[in-house]
Structures are given as C-alpha cells and as structure tokens.
Design an enzyme around this catalytic site. Structure first.
Site, PDB file in Angstrom:
ATOM      1  CE  LYS A  95      -4.237   1.218   2.329  1.00  0.00           C
ATOM      2  NZ  LYS A  95      -4.857   1.037   3.640  1.00  0.00           N
TER       3      LYS A  95
HETATM    4  O1  G3P Z   1      -9.463   2.132   4.676  1.00  0.00           O
HETATM    5  C1  G3P Z   1      -8.917   3.423   4.982  1.00  0.00           C
HETATM    6  C2  G3P Z   1      -9.662   3.517   6.302  1.00  0.00           C
HETATM    7  O2  G3P Z   1      -8.769   2.873   7.177  1.00  0.00           O
HETATM    8  C3  G3P Z   1      -9.795   5.126   6.763  1.00  0.00           C
HETATM    9  O3  G3P Z   1     -10.883   5.049   7.248  1.00  0.00           O
HETATM   10  O4  G3P Z   1     -12.684   5.979   8.656  1.00  0.00           O
HETATM   11  O5  G3P Z   1     -10.505   6.567   9.087  1.00  0.00           O
HETATM   12  O6  G3P Z   1     -11.503   7.495   6.979  1.00  0.00           O
HETATM   13  P1  G3P Z   1     -11.484   6.356   8.213  1.00  0.00           P
END
Ligand code: G3P
Length: 218
Positions: free
Chosen positions: A83
């Site tokens: 990633k």
């Molecule tokens: O896959 C990306 C994720 O981990 C980010 O999610 O909810 O932190 O925006 P969030």
C-alpha cells in the site's frame, strides 16, 4: 463486490473468514497502532491466516524507500499487496514495483485524476476514501461513480476500485450500485449490514405466535 476487512485485528478477521465474508484485508499504520505487537509481527500473522490479499502500508516518503519497503513486504507472503500513499514519489514507486511484478494499492485517493494516474502507473488497486470526503461536505460516493465510469471507458486498465473509508452499510450498498470492485470496511459495518429493525420485530412476532399455537388446545 469483494469485501475486505479494514482492520489489523486478527480476531475480527477470523470471525469474518468463518462467515465467508472476508476476501482480503487492508491495514494502515493507524490500524496497526491499535493492536498489540510490532507491525511486522501483526502483518506476518495476518498474511498466514488470510487466504486473500493483505495490504501492508509503506511509511517511507521517497520512492527508493517505498520500493525497498515494498520489496521487503513481498518476501513475507504471496498475498502481500504493497500500500502506497498517493503523491509524486508514491506514483514513482508504484511504477517501479509494477515492473517488478509486485501488486500495489494506492491509498489516500480523493480525486479521479489521482486515481487515473495511479492506475496508469500500474497500481493493482486504487483506494478512494469516501468517508473522509463526506466529512468535508463533498460527495464521496460520486467519486466512486466517476471512477467506475472512467475505468469502464478504458478496459485496458486492470486496476480495481477499492472503496475505502467506509463508515456505514449504506456506503457498502452505494459502492455496489456504483460498480466498485471491492469495498473495505471495519468489522462493525459488516455486523450492521446484517441488521434491520423489521427483521427483529418479525422474529419476535413469529416466536410469540409459535408459543401461542403450542399452548392452544387442539
Ligand atoms: O481504509 C481506509 C480507512 O482505514 C480510513 O478510514 O474511517 O479513518 O476515514 P477512516
């Protein structure tokens, strides 16, 4: 649509695997920081228990460092996906890793132009963060619709759209309607997808009527 679990928690992943609901896993440094153990030990364990792709995120900021990290991750298992954060150095690294046959996922995508460049450079996956776009009053799902349309126009691009920053079941449904190849979600979102209040009311009513018919004199 394939479902990836957006977590580094082995127990959550195991539970979803047992239900046939985990096609792969995405992690990031924030998710790894929530778990016990070093990132390396956690990721190596996940690579063993998950048959599908496991995303291991690079933290270097320069292309050479990202490529070195990616090459090292790739020695940990056949299911490693490297990633890489979206920016100029990231794109450089993605292209180099692509030439080495190492699959990559370009993360922190917030626009169609970013996703298209990542795909052109050879990314296996692009991860648009829809929840974080919603957070700043933009329509995150519109980005998924746009990307699905763009990728349909250029079938030579083999990159998969991996909808990320998913916050609720409606995000999952909208991602499916838009034609996202994959969505990655926290375990809680998968559990919430099971639920509907009318289902609970329906089960309670069936049980109540069953009890009545059991006690009725025939
Ligand atoms: O896959 C990306 C994720 O981990 C980010 O999610 O909810 O932190 O925006 P969030």
């Amino acid at each position: 649509m394939k479902i990836f679990l957006d977590t580094a928690n082995a127990a959550e992943i195991q539970a979803a695997l047992e239900l046939g609901l985990c096609d792969g896993v995405t992690t990031n440094p924030s998710l790894l920081a929530k778990e016990k153990g070093t990132p390396e030990a956690i990721l190596k364990n996940l690579l063993k228990i998950v048959p599908g792709p496991v995303n291991c995120e690079c933290v270097s900021l320069d292309a050479a460092g990202i490529v070195a990290e990616g090459k090292n991750f790739a020695t940990w298992g056949k299911n490693v996906v490297v990633k890489v954060a979206m920016n100029h150095e990231g794109i450089k690294a993605v292209h180099a890793l692509h030439k080495l046959g190492i699959p990559t996922n370009v993360t922190l995508i917030f626009s169609a132009s970013q996703a298209y460049l990542a795909a052109k450079a050879g990314a296996s996956y692009v991860s648009p963060f829809i929840g974080r776009l919603d957070d700043i009053s933009q329509d995150g799902m519109q980005l998924i619709r746009d990307l699905a349309a763009i990728f349909r126009n250029y079938p030579a691009l083999k990159t998969e759209i991996l909808t990320a920053s998913v916050r609720n079941p409606n995000h999952m449904v909208q991602a499916m309607l838009a034609g996202s190849h994959i969505a990655t979600a926290p375990a809680k979102v998968l559990l919430d997808m099971e639920k509907h209040p009318l289902t609970d009311i329906g089960i309670a009513k069936f049980l109540e009527d069953h009890k009545k018919s059991q006690s009725a004199t025939k």
